[in-house]
Scaffold this motif. Sequence first.
Motif, PDB file in Angstrom:
ATOM      1  N   ILE A 258       0.845  -1.199   0.000  1.00  0.00           N
ATOM      2  CA  ILE A 258       0.000   0.000   0.000  1.00  0.00           C
ATOM      3  C   ILE A 258       0.874   1.241   0.000  1.00  0.00           C
ATOM      4  CG2 ILE A 258      -0.214   0.036   2.527  1.00  0.00           C
ATOM      5  CD1 ILE A 258      -3.197   0.830   2.048  1.00  0.00           C
ATOM      6  N   HIS A 290     -10.869   9.796  -3.180  1.00  0.00           N
ATOM      7  CA  HIS A 290     -11.722  10.201  -2.062  1.00  0.00           C
ATOM      8  C   HIS A 290     -12.553  11.425  -2.418  1.00  0.00           C
ATOM      9  CE1 HIS A 290      -9.939   7.254   0.470  1.00  0.00           C
ATOM     10  NE2 HIS A 290      -8.731   7.716   0.256  1.00  0.00           N
ATOM     11  N   ASN A 331     -20.596   6.399   1.744  1.00  0.00           N
ATOM     12  CA  ASN A 331     -20.305   6.828   3.119  1.00  0.00           C
ATOM     13  C   ASN A 331     -21.495   7.536   3.764  1.00  0.00           C
ATOM     14  OD1 ASN A 331     -17.607   5.878   3.213  1.00  0.00           O
ATOM     15  ND2 ASN A 331     -16.973   7.634   1.986  1.00  0.00           N
ATOM     16  N   ASP A 332     -22.697   7.100   3.396  1.00  0.00           N
ATOM     17  CA  ASP A 332     -23.886   7.725   3.965  1.00  0.00           C
ATOM     18  C   ASP A 332     -24.407   6.889   5.131  1.00  0.00           C
ATOM     19  OD1 ASP A 332     -24.683   5.560   2.505  1.00  0.00           O
ATOM     20  OD2 ASP A 332     -26.272   6.576   1.403  1.00  0.00           O
TER      21      ASP A 332
ATOM     22  N   ASN B 110       0.573   8.320   6.325  1.00  0.00           N
ATOM     23  CA  ASN B 110      -0.796   7.826   6.379  1.00  0.00           C
ATOM     24  C   ASN B 110      -0.921   6.703   7.402  1.00  0.00           C
ATOM     25  OD1 ASN B 110      -1.963   9.488   4.418  1.00  0.00           O
ATOM     26  ND2 ASN B 110      -1.165   8.192   2.777  1.00  0.00           N
ATOM     27  N   ASP B 112      -2.149   3.176   9.050  1.00  0.00           N
ATOM     28  CA  ASP B 112      -2.402   1.819   8.561  1.00  0.00           C
ATOM     29  C   ASP B 112      -3.786   1.401   9.056  1.00  0.00           C
ATOM     30  OD1 ASP B 112       0.205   1.751   7.607  1.00  0.00           O
ATOM     31  OD2 ASP B 112       0.985   0.803   9.425  1.00  0.00           O
ATOM     32  N   TRP B 114      -6.895  -1.754   8.779  1.00  0.00           N
ATOM     33  CA  TRP B 114      -7.387  -3.053   8.315  1.00  0.00           C
ATOM     34  C   TRP B 114      -8.851  -3.174   8.712  1.00  0.00           C
ATOM     35  CZ3 TRP B 114      -2.558  -2.213  10.189  1.00  0.00           C
ATOM     36  CH2 TRP B 114      -1.468  -2.717   9.454  1.00  0.00           C
ATOM     37  N   LYS B 124      -9.061  -7.127   5.332  1.00  0.00           N
ATOM     38  CA  LYS B 124      -8.706  -6.329   4.156  1.00  0.00           C
ATOM     39  C   LYS B 124      -7.940  -5.103   4.607  1.00  0.00           C
ATOM     40  CE  LYS B 124     -11.889  -6.328   0.302  1.00  0.00           C
ATOM     41  NZ  LYS B 124     -13.094  -5.783  -0.299  1.00  0.00           N
ATOM     42  N   ARG B 125      -6.763  -4.930   4.061  1.00  0.00           N
ATOM     43  CA  ARG B 125      -6.060  -3.684   4.338  1.00  0.00           C
ATOM     44  C   ARG B 125      -6.682  -2.610   3.456  1.00  0.00           C
ATOM     45  NH1 ARG B 125       0.369  -3.211   5.324  1.00  0.00           N
ATOM     46  NH2 ARG B 125       0.368  -1.094   6.133  1.00  0.00           N
ATOM     47  N   ILE B 126      -6.953  -1.445   4.019  1.00  0.00           N
ATOM     48  CA  ILE B 126      -7.654  -0.429   3.232  1.00  0.00           C
ATOM     49  C   ILE B 126      -6.844   0.857   3.177  1.00  0.00           C
ATOM     50  CG2 ILE B 126      -9.945  -1.389   3.656  1.00  0.00           C
ATOM     51  CD1 ILE B 126     -10.368   0.677   5.824  1.00  0.00           C
ATOM     52  N   ALA B 127      -7.100   1.631   2.134  1.00  0.00           N
ATOM     53  CA  ALA B 127      -6.423   2.919   1.974  1.00  0.00           C
ATOM     54  C   ALA B 127      -6.968   3.870   3.029  1.00  0.00           C
ATOM     55  CB  ALA B 127      -6.671   3.457   0.574  1.00  0.00           C
ATOM     56  N   SER B 128      -6.070   4.502   3.755  1.00  0.00           N
ATOM     57  CA  SER B 128      -6.512   5.308   4.892  1.00  0.00           C
ATOM     58  C   SER B 128      -6.470   6.793   4.601  1.00  0.00           C
ATOM     59  CB  SER B 128      -5.597   5.043   6.069  1.00  0.00           C
ATOM     60  OG  SER B 128      -4.299   5.523   5.752  1.00  0.00           O
ATOM     61  N   ALA B 129      -6.091   7.150   3.378  1.00  0.00           N
ATOM     62  CA  ALA B 129      -5.830   8.563   3.119  1.00  0.00           C
ATOM     63  C   ALA B 129      -7.076   9.432   3.258  1.00  0.00           C
ATOM     64  CB  ALA B 129      -5.220   8.740   1.735  1.00  0.00           C
ATOM     65  N   ASN B 130      -8.240   8.801   3.328  1.00  0.00           N
ATOM     66  CA  ASN B 130      -9.451   9.600   3.417  1.00  0.00           C
ATOM     67  C   ASN B 130      -9.727  10.085   4.828  1.00  0.00           C
ATOM     68  OD1 ASN B 130     -11.732  10.942   2.786  1.00  0.00           O
ATOM     69  ND2 ASN B 130     -12.998   9.131   2.506  1.00  0.00           N
ATOM     70  N   PRO B 134     -16.568  10.466   6.275  1.00  0.00           N
ATOM     71  CA  PRO B 134     -17.418  10.262   7.446  1.00  0.00           C
ATOM     72  C   PRO B 134     -17.166   8.890   8.075  1.00  0.00           C
ATOM     73  CG  PRO B 134     -18.739  10.693   5.470  1.00  0.00           C
ATOM     74  CD  PRO B 134     -17.336  10.478   5.022  1.00  0.00           C
ATOM     75  N   GLY B 137     -21.012   6.919   8.530  1.00  0.00           N
ATOM     76  CA  GLY B 137     -22.117   7.786   8.132  1.00  0.00           C
ATOM     77  C   GLY B 137     -22.422   8.898   9.131  1.00  0.00           C
ATOM     78  N   PRO B 263      -2.609  -6.922  12.969  1.00  0.00           N
ATOM     79  CA  PRO B 263      -3.696  -7.276  12.035  1.00  0.00           C
ATOM     80  C   PRO B 263      -4.205  -8.712  12.197  1.00  0.00           C
ATOM     81  CG  PRO B 263      -1.845  -6.278  10.858  1.00  0.00           C
ATOM     82  CD  PRO B 263      -1.465  -6.301  12.296  1.00  0.00           C
TER      83      PRO B 263
END
Lengths: 401, 270
Positions: A258, A290, A331-332, B110, B112, B114, B124-130, B134, B137, B263
């Motif tokens: 990643i 994003h 994301n709602d 960023n 880390d 999961w 699942k490793r996920i992209a964390s840049a966001n 929200p 939600g 993890p």
Amino acid sequence: MRLFSIHMWAGVLGAALLGSSFCHATEFRGELGIQQRFFSQSPLQSDQPDWQTSVYAEPEWLIDLSGIGADFTFRPFLRWDSEDAERRSADIREGLLRWTRQDWDLSLGIGQVFWGQMESINPVDLINQRDYREEVDGKTKLGQPMVSLALWQSWGTTTFYVLPYFRERPYPGRDGRLRPMLPVLQDDPIYEDDDEARAIDGAVRWNHTLGNLDIGLSWFNGTTREPLLIPVIAEGEPAGLQPYYPLLTQWGLDLLYIHNAWIWKLEAAYRDQQDEEFLTMVGGFERTLHAVLDSTADLGVLLEYQYDGRRNNTQILPQNDLFLGFRLAFNDTSGTEVLLGVTQDMDDDDARYGFIKSSRRINEHWTWDLKAWWFSTDQSSQPLYSFRRDDFVEFSVKYHF
Amino acid sequence: MKLSVPVLTLCGLIATFTDVTVAQGETKFETAYTGLEIAQERKRRDTGWKDYTANTTMVLRNAHGEESRRVLSVKVLEVEDEGDKSLNVFSYPNDVKGTALLSVTYIEQNDDQWLYLPALKRTKRIASANQSGPFMGSEFSYEDLTSFEVAKYNYDLIGEESCPEVEAACFKLQATPTYDNSGYQKLVIWIDQEHYRPQKADFYDLRGNHLKTLMYREYQRYNDQFWRPHLLVMTNHQTGKSTDLVTSDIAFGNGLSDRDFHPNILTRLR
């Protein structure tokens, strides 16, 4: 297979009842669902349906067996279908007794194991048999009898599996769609191993996380989960397809790297079966964008290349194919998600298939999901050819408790 | 005056700082200490708690007042001079029961992350840049819920005034994110001068518009030292939505270690 199911049900229920006598806490959860499928084209054979209605239940009990320092998970699955007798089925997805300690986990019973990283297909993942009655992509898996021991070390986790009973691959039946043109003779498989389904398979996996890299190495020795389907002739007429399960040794590698919003992934399996050695692999990336279009939604773009070294085997779907996918997560509050995927055969411009899967929460107990699949090929040599008139839409409503 | 500053990590949840623009021609607030020193004191006072566990309920409210709930359990491991580690396991709504999110956070790079999907037994490793996305939600974004680290912001002390809801004097601090991918141009935070606890934060979006306000309520002190708010109320001024984050059963000193945030631990959940 049916006999096995009955035995396992009895055994697992017995263990559950015994266990409940000295358990401290039981948690009960699960889901019920109703599903409607509609096939938009007339079937290849007149006894196949256009409409198919189905209901299912998947309850789960989590039982704390503090008396023996373990916990027990019991998750049966039951489905009834209006058309397809093979989809009137029961399985124990999980019935697993587990001891968890500082440096090791020991599991005994029926379990589910996932290996791999890819989105489209997972060639490395082979502990559990895939259930093609449930989903045409085989993402749902049968419970696998197992004993597994995981050892935790600073240099990674190593898990050993002993798999004492083989589960045959289920397919939709004669009265269902999404099946080979000839019926699969599911109750009459042939094995390379003399002990047939009672042969004991073994596997080991080591996995570790090193900074931005997640890595897994695996080895499996036993009967392949992926049968060859051999046409059987009776009285001069093709009578069906008989599953043949050869022995397999597989070395597997799965990798994920990643970097910011880029995720690079690879799954490669080196297989040795029937005196043939070949590589089957999938590699690609997922790039997440994003807050697309100034909203709170995320868009993931997936590209995965699928390769299989058995170039002359017409039963293998992913040989030289490219999967392109888009995942939209809104994301709602309703958790709305849409995944669109298309797989194109790189050797044949006209052969491709695709799907849309979307889901949304209705309220805090109910969700719905909508799936659509389409299949396109003109070549009778394509494995997709049997599905060429099976484009369908599937709508499900689920109750979660 | 001696400076001190508590941090508010709630659950991997966080907290605060904030903003306030200095209007043109206004002179910068003059004191013997700087915004940075106040932030450092806040952090100093909330260092050394090692780990805690808690249960969290989020009440999401839309502009029409309709509510929905999220329930999760939280484990947090303190990591000194770096971001904390947290493990959130969801139990409600029922369709996400058993889903877990493991976060190993950093000040600069960023995080880390999961995600564990219980039905598939898949991690699942996920992209964390966001950072600005929200959380479940709600009106809290991921960056609102990660630990307070001094180096994540630049600070200006822009005033001293009465705290918004409690009878105490507050520092009014402007904090400007230094990390990439923040959804905020700046935050304005009110920190009480007695215990260095955040009392209120205003969040400004990247265009400089007032986006959200967070109120910190129902503080309780643990181990005679660490203050935790049991109610956080986040209001989005642009959408009219709000989220209450209610924390209960906070327990410090559970002897958690790095191993509990590896993890592979996700496959041990059930």
